[in-house]
Design a protein around this motif. Structure first.
Motif, mmCIF file in Angstrom:
data_model
loop_
_atom_site.group_PDB
_atom_site.id
_atom_site.type_symbol
_atom_site.label_atom_id
_atom_site.label_comp_id
_atom_site.label_asym_id
_atom_site.label_seq_id
_atom_site.Cartn_x
_atom_site.Cartn_y
_atom_site.Cartn_z
ATOM 1 N N GLU A 186 0.835 -1.197 0.000
ATOM 2 C CA GLU A 186 0.000 0.000 0.000
ATOM 3 C C GLU A 186 0.870 1.248 0.000
ATOM 4 O O GLU A 186 1.413 1.609 -1.033
ATOM 5 N N HIS A 187 1.068 1.894 1.154
ATOM 6 C CA HIS A 187 1.745 3.184 1.163
ATOM 7 C C HIS A 187 2.928 3.209 2.119
ATOM 8 O O HIS A 187 2.955 2.487 3.121
ATOM 9 N N GLY A 188 3.878 4.108 1.814
ATOM 10 C CA GLY A 188 5.007 4.331 2.703
ATOM 11 C C GLY A 188 5.555 5.733 2.521
ATOM 12 O O GLY A 188 5.460 6.321 1.432
ATOM 13 N N SER A 227 21.599 9.758 3.192
ATOM 14 C CA SER A 227 20.797 8.664 3.751
ATOM 15 C C SER A 227 19.366 8.814 3.262
ATOM 16 O O SER A 227 18.981 9.844 2.690
ATOM 17 N N ALA A 228 18.563 7.782 3.510
ATOM 18 C CA ALA A 228 17.140 7.795 3.179
ATOM 19 C C ALA A 228 16.394 7.020 4.253
ATOM 20 O O ALA A 228 16.965 6.131 4.908
ATOM 21 N N LEU A 229 15.124 7.345 4.423
ATOM 22 C CA LEU A 229 14.273 6.611 5.357
ATOM 23 C C LEU A 229 12.964 6.240 4.676
ATOM 24 O O LEU A 229 12.423 7.013 3.868
ATOM 25 N N VAL A 230 12.454 5.055 5.031
ATOM 26 C CA VAL A 230 11.146 4.585 4.580
ATOM 27 C C VAL A 230 10.376 4.094 5.801
ATOM 28 O O VAL A 230 10.908 3.310 6.596
ATOM 29 N N PHE A 231 9.146 4.567 5.956
ATOM 30 C CA PHE A 231 8.222 4.053 6.970
ATOM 31 C C PHE A 231 6.982 3.498 6.278
ATOM 32 O O PHE A 231 6.469 4.102 5.319
ATOM 33 N N VAL A 232 6.487 2.376 6.774
ATOM 34 C CA VAL A 232 5.238 1.796 6.268
ATOM 35 C C VAL A 232 4.082 2.570 6.897
ATOM 36 O O VAL A 232 3.992 2.680 8.126
ATOM 37 N N ASN A 233 3.202 3.103 6.068
ATOM 38 C CA ASN A 233 2.078 3.894 6.561
ATOM 39 C C ASN A 233 0.823 3.038 6.720
ATOM 40 O O ASN A 233 0.590 2.107 5.950
#
Length: 510
Positions: free
Chosen positions: A123-125, A182-188
């Motif tokens: 779905e989304h992040g 750097s990079a960040l990803v969070f699952v929404n």
């Protein structure tokens, strides 16, 4: 600690709370000269999931969102408009220009230009970068190559899940070649539609534990539970049932919020604990997902039906309408209701990202808690949120919890009352052979504390520790009891059922 013991340390706690020195003086309580494990950080409130007029379903200008965020004490903010054909074609540079102007106008707000990624097979992040050369160009390239809304890769199947992993590898390459630091990803909103399977969480995290670091412990759109919306309102917009792309093993109960928090977070011994039990650093946040904000008087103006498709931008809304209660969903301004508090070594974007990556985070709803400090101490020193304390087998581990309760009215005009804090302990049993595992049976509430003053400090000691474990906190106003209850559609006023959670501290035994 008994209430009598709490009273003895109350006055010292009041004077020394913000300095992190510890209510009983950590040195005196624990027989060590160590300073508090939390004392070297600035605790900054923010939000990594915010929409503007550059989202097909958004409304606000970037400056309107920022002004609302600043009214509610926001220190850092990520603009995350949706991936979309017209967004990729028209919106990226325009957003970048607006963000740059806003950063100059509001220099005390740490601001990012990110995006809400439509994750292939899921779905989304949230996606955002640190010190990226040509940030807008990199965001466009990422969106064009890896957003399912552009590429028709929405379906939950192995090929699309592999595409999501390719996207993470692409970010790794950009970091290695110096395009970004750097990079960040969070699952929404992970359980809104049940489309993020347990193995997908494990796969993304294991591939890039320094990039894919966690999930929203609670979704935005909390205002959707406002009773003025009538019987259809659901906190977080969690009004769904299993669909064709949902992971089939999720139970029906998983598609609802519990005290406004996602089932993965709220269920003791559930999905979040299953990941922590494997020793994984998997962190939670809490965000607004702001599109249309509850009872706000800014409203969208009349525009052509194809306005966004043609220009990738809705017309500027105006402050001229009745309070919002009946858009498709209702959110809050950043930090108005949901607050993600990060321990940062400095007040910089990089330091906030480092704090998020490290799991140095606690979250709260509705102003239930003004400040929360959580540390553990043992033979190996001290540790705070997201950290790992190594101790000798057979030694003792002492927990120190310091909390400052609300003293000011929240946006609903109420001063919430924190009635209980639970210390939750889970065994660390190592990686599971079952990538679909979503339960951890060896998790329980170890101790409960009842704050009675504005400043309260509690301690708890584990004697003769023999195996690794982790500790985390949750707190509640207790209005619906002391266990999270499923939110009832049409009767889920978010201000009447408030919770806070901390990320874990791991204790490793040598």
């Amino acid at each position: 600690m008994s209430f009598a013991g709490e009273a003895r340390v109350h006055e010292l706690a009041r004077r020394r709370f913000l300095q992190g020195a510890g209510a009983v003086g950590v040195a005196g309580a624990l027989g060590t000269g160590s300073a508090s494990a939390t004392s070297s950080y600035q605790w900054l409130s923010g939000d990594h999931h915010v929409h503007t007029q550059y989202s097909y379903d958004g409304m606000y200008t970037i400056e309107q969102q920022l002004r609302g965020a600043l009214r509610h004490g926001t220190d850092w903010l990520v603009i995350t408009d949706h991936g979309h054909q017209s967004h990729e074609k028209n919106s990226v540079e325009a957003t970048a220009a607006d963000v740059a102007r806003a950063a100059r106008k509001f220099p005390h707000l740490l601001l990012w230009h990110g995006m809400e990624w439509n994750v292939p097979g899921a779905e989304h992040g949230t996606v955002f970068f640190e010190d990226c050369r040509d940030e807008a160009g990199v965001l466009r390239d990422f969106e064009r190559q890896f957003d399912w809304r552009l590429n028709g890769q929405e379906a939950s199947n192995p090929a699309n899940e592999a595409k999501a992993l390719d996207a993470v590898r692409w970010l790794q390459t950009k970091i290695r070649n110096g395009t970004m630091k750097s990079a960040l990803v969070f699952v929404n909103h992970p359980m809104r539609n049940g489309r993020v399977a347990p193995h997908e969480l494990r796969n993304m995290r294991d591939l890039a534990p320094d990039i894919v670091v966690g999930m929203e412990g609670s979704p935005g759109a909390q205002g959707d539970g406002d009773p003025l919306r009538g019987p259809g309102g659901h906190r977080g917009g969690y009004a769904n049932s299993p669909g064709g792309n949902s992971w089939p093993a999720y139970p029906a109960e998983a598609y609802r919020t519990y005290g406004g928090f996602d089932w993965m977070t709220a269920k003791v011994g559930g999905m979040w604990d299953a990941l922590l039990a494997e020793g994984r650093g998997w962190w939670i946040t809490s965000n607004s997902d702001s599109h249309f904000n509850s009872r706000d008087t800014i409203v969208r103006v009349t525009e052509p039906g194809n306005q966004f498709d043609l220009f990738g931008k809705h017309l500027d809304p105006i402050d001229a309408g009745p309070p919002q209660v009946l858009p498709p969903y209702v959110d809050f301004f950043p930090c108005e209701f949901s607050r993600t508090v990060v321990g940062a070594r400095r007040r910089t974007r990089g330091a906030v990202m480092e704090g998020l990556r490290a799991g140095r985070v606690w979250v709260t709803h509705g102003g239930l808690v003004e400040d929360l400090r959580f540390s553990v101490y043992g033979s190996g020193g001290g540790a705070t949120l997201g950290e790992r304390l190594r101790v000798r087998r057979g030694s003792d581990v002492t927990v120190v919890v310091k909390v400052r309760r609300a003293t000011r009215p929240n946006s609903a005009g109420l001063i919430p009352k924190l009635r209980r804090i639970d210390l939750i302990r889970g065994a660390v049993t190592g990686p599971s052979h079952d990538r679909a595992a979503m339960v951890s049976p060896r998790v329980s509430v170890e101790e409960s504390f009842e704050p009675r003053w504005h400043y309260s400090v509690f301690t708890h000691t584990f004697r003769n520790v023999r195996e690794p474990f982790y500790l985390r906190l949750r707190g509640t106003d207790g209005n619906r009891g002391f266990e999270p209850q499923a939110d009832v559609p049409g009767a889920a006023n978010p201000w009447e059922d408030l919770w806070c959670y901390s990320n874990p501290i791991f204790v490793e035994v040598r």
